[in-house]
Motif scaffolding. Structure first.
Motif, mmCIF file in Angstrom:
data_model
loop_
_atom_site.group_PDB
_atom_site.id
_atom_site.type_symbol
_atom_site.label_atom_id
_atom_site.label_comp_id
_atom_site.label_asym_id
_atom_site.label_seq_id
_atom_site.Cartn_x
_atom_site.Cartn_y
_atom_site.Cartn_z
ATOM 1 N N ARG A 120 -6.038 0.173 -2.458
ATOM 2 C CA ARG A 120 -6.264 0.539 -1.056
ATOM 3 C C ARG A 120 -5.004 1.140 -0.456
ATOM 4 O O ARG A 120 -5.041 2.138 0.266
ATOM 5 C CB ARG A 120 -6.710 -0.675 -0.247
ATOM 6 C CG ARG A 120 -8.083 -1.213 -0.615
ATOM 7 C CD ARG A 120 -8.623 -2.117 0.474
ATOM 8 N NE ARG A 120 -7.793 -3.287 0.700
ATOM 9 C CZ ARG A 120 -7.951 -4.451 0.073
ATOM 10 N NH1 ARG A 120 -8.899 -4.575 -0.855
ATOM 11 N NH2 ARG A 120 -7.182 -5.483 0.346
ATOM 12 N N THR A 121 -3.862 0.506 -0.743
ATOM 13 C CA THR A 121 -2.599 0.953 -0.156
ATOM 14 C C THR A 121 -2.206 2.325 -0.665
ATOM 15 O O THR A 121 -1.917 3.235 0.123
ATOM 16 C CB THR A 121 -1.469 -0.045 -0.483
ATOM 17 O OG1 THR A 121 -1.832 -1.335 0.007
ATOM 18 C CG2 THR A 121 -0.168 0.386 0.165
ATOM 19 N N PHE A 122 -2.200 2.493 -2.010
ATOM 20 C CA PHE A 122 -1.801 3.780 -2.571
ATOM 21 C C PHE A 122 -2.825 4.857 -2.255
ATOM 22 O O PHE A 122 -2.463 6.019 -2.076
ATOM 23 C CB PHE A 122 -1.598 3.663 -4.077
ATOM 24 C CG PHE A 122 -0.329 2.955 -4.462
ATOM 25 C CD1 PHE A 122 0.892 3.415 -4.029
ATOM 26 C CD2 PHE A 122 -0.361 1.817 -5.249
ATOM 27 C CE1 PHE A 122 2.071 2.772 -4.371
ATOM 28 C CE2 PHE A 122 0.812 1.156 -5.603
ATOM 29 C CZ PHE A 122 2.027 1.639 -5.160
ATOM 30 N N GLY A 123 -4.088 4.472 -2.194
ATOM 31 C CA GLY A 123 -5.116 5.449 -1.836
ATOM 32 C C GLY A 123 -4.924 5.964 -0.425
ATOM 33 O O GLY A 123 -5.052 7.158 -0.147
ATOM 34 N N ARG A 124 -4.567 5.058 0.484
ATOM 35 C CA ARG A 124 -4.321 5.457 1.867
ATOM 36 C C ARG A 124 -3.112 6.377 1.955
ATOM 37 O O ARG A 124 -3.117 7.390 2.644
ATOM 38 C CB ARG A 124 -4.103 4.210 2.733
ATOM 39 C CG ARG A 124 -3.929 4.516 4.213
ATOM 40 C CD ARG A 124 -3.870 3.239 5.029
ATOM 41 N NE ARG A 124 -2.696 2.452 4.750
ATOM 42 C CZ ARG A 124 -2.699 1.274 4.134
ATOM 43 N NH1 ARG A 124 -3.835 0.757 3.708
ATOM 44 N NH2 ARG A 124 -1.584 0.605 3.931
ATOM 45 N N LEU A 125 -2.055 6.024 1.225
ATOM 46 C CA LEU A 125 -0.840 6.833 1.271
ATOM 47 C C LEU A 125 -1.042 8.190 0.612
ATOM 48 O O LEU A 125 -0.561 9.211 1.094
ATOM 49 C CB LEU A 125 0.311 6.082 0.580
ATOM 50 C CG LEU A 125 0.816 4.837 1.297
ATOM 51 C CD1 LEU A 125 1.858 4.139 0.430
ATOM 52 C CD2 LEU A 125 1.396 5.173 2.664
ATOM 53 N N SER A 126 -1.766 8.172 -0.529
ATOM 54 C CA SER A 126 -1.898 9.419 -1.283
ATOM 55 C C SER A 126 -2.829 10.404 -0.598
ATOM 56 O O SER A 126 -2.717 11.606 -0.801
ATOM 57 C CB SER A 126 -2.418 9.122 -2.696
ATOM 58 O OG SER A 126 -3.721 8.585 -2.641
ATOM 59 N N GLY A 127 -3.747 9.926 0.239
ATOM 60 C CA GLY A 127 -4.705 10.827 0.854
ATOM 61 C C GLY A 127 -4.324 11.307 2.227
ATOM 62 O O GLY A 127 -4.990 12.172 2.787
ATOM 63 N N SER A 128 -3.265 10.799 2.825
ATOM 64 C CA SER A 128 -2.892 11.134 4.184
ATOM 65 C C SER A 128 -1.911 12.292 4.215
ATOM 66 O O SER A 128 -1.033 12.409 3.362
ATOM 67 C CB SER A 128 -2.259 9.919 4.881
ATOM 68 O OG SER A 128 -3.140 8.821 4.882
ATOM 69 N N MET A 129 -2.056 13.138 5.223
ATOM 70 C CA MET A 129 -1.081 14.191 5.460
ATOM 71 C C MET A 129 0.228 13.542 5.894
ATOM 72 O O MET A 129 0.237 12.600 6.692
ATOM 73 C CB MET A 129 -1.579 15.136 6.549
ATOM 74 C CG MET A 129 -2.864 15.855 6.197
ATOM 75 S SD MET A 129 -2.625 17.219 5.037
ATOM 76 C CE MET A 129 -2.034 18.484 6.142
#
Length: 231
Positions: A120-129
């Motif tokens: 969840r954490t890396f997914g949030r970071l990797s998908g955000s501008m």
């Protein structure tokens, strides 16, 4: 999540050893602390990707340690405790725990929950501008650009340069040690401090050519940071 660092704050050495063993088997790096003071020192110095935190600790209890971690930032935290009361769980979640595991537990369950939190954490970071001053990074498009008075300039970056830039942009103004950048961004066989210096030198030159001179700076004797120049 590859090579993520897990900080285990647990005052029972046998339990800490078991938790660490299972994480290491799954390819994680680990560090442990037997009390909250040492745990917070490790957290400040090593910047772990996730914390496994016991509630019953000598000195500062786990809730106090969790509150201190939350004042510093949003490092994911999973509480591990013998307390099974709903009020205890609610208190941990209210302070900012990401998950809660009750003793006795299956170590594989702790690892599985940690993986879910990290996804969840890396997914949030990797998908955000990501934006730092004139720099905008689009992780999904694997692109970066500098906005200038004359328009937007695309950065032509290697895979490693882009990985370094994205990692630095995830925590603007924070100074990253070379060893942290090596662990997080460089592939196996390329993991030398002088190699990261070379990549960052090329990256700084490209940023300057695009109109963002001073965005990436070195901090003597420490490492590198990404920060928009003042003025």
């Amino acid at each position: 999540m590859e090579n993520a660092l897990i900080l285990v704050i647990e005052d029972e050495p046998e339990i800490a050893d078991i938790i660490e063993t299972y994480f290491i088997r799954e390819g994680f790096r680990t560090i442990s602390a037997g009390d909250g003071v040492v745990g917070l020192a490790h957290h400040a110095m090593l910047k772990p990707d996730l914390v496994i935190l016991d509630v019953k600790l000598p000195g500062q209890d786990g809730y106090e340690v969790l509150a201190a971690i939350r004042r510093r930032g949003d490092t994911p935290v999973i509480m591990v405790t013998a307390l099974a009361e709903d009020l205890d769980k609610l208190q941990a979640l209210r302070i900012g725990a990401d998950d809660y595991v009750v003793k006795p537990f299956n170590p594989m369950e702790v690892v599985a929950r940690a993986k879910a939190v990290l996804r969840r954490t890396f997914g949030r970071l990797s998908g955000s501008m990501l934006r730092v001053g004139p720099l905008t990074i689009d992780p999904q498009a694997h692109s970066a650009r500098i906005d200038t008075a004359d328009g937007s300039v695309a950065l032509e970056l290697t895979k490693t340069e882009f990985r370094l830039l994205r990692h630095l942009a995830g925590s603007p103004n924070r100074v990253f040690e070379r060893s942290e950048l090596v662990d997080a961004c460089l592939p196996e066989g390329d993991a030398l401090n002088r190699t990261v210096d070379s990549h960052l030198s090329n990256l700084r030159r490209k940023l300057a050519s695009a109109g963002a001179d001073g965005l990436l700076t070195s901090v003597r004797g420490v490492g590198y940071k990404l920060a928009a120049p003042h003025g």
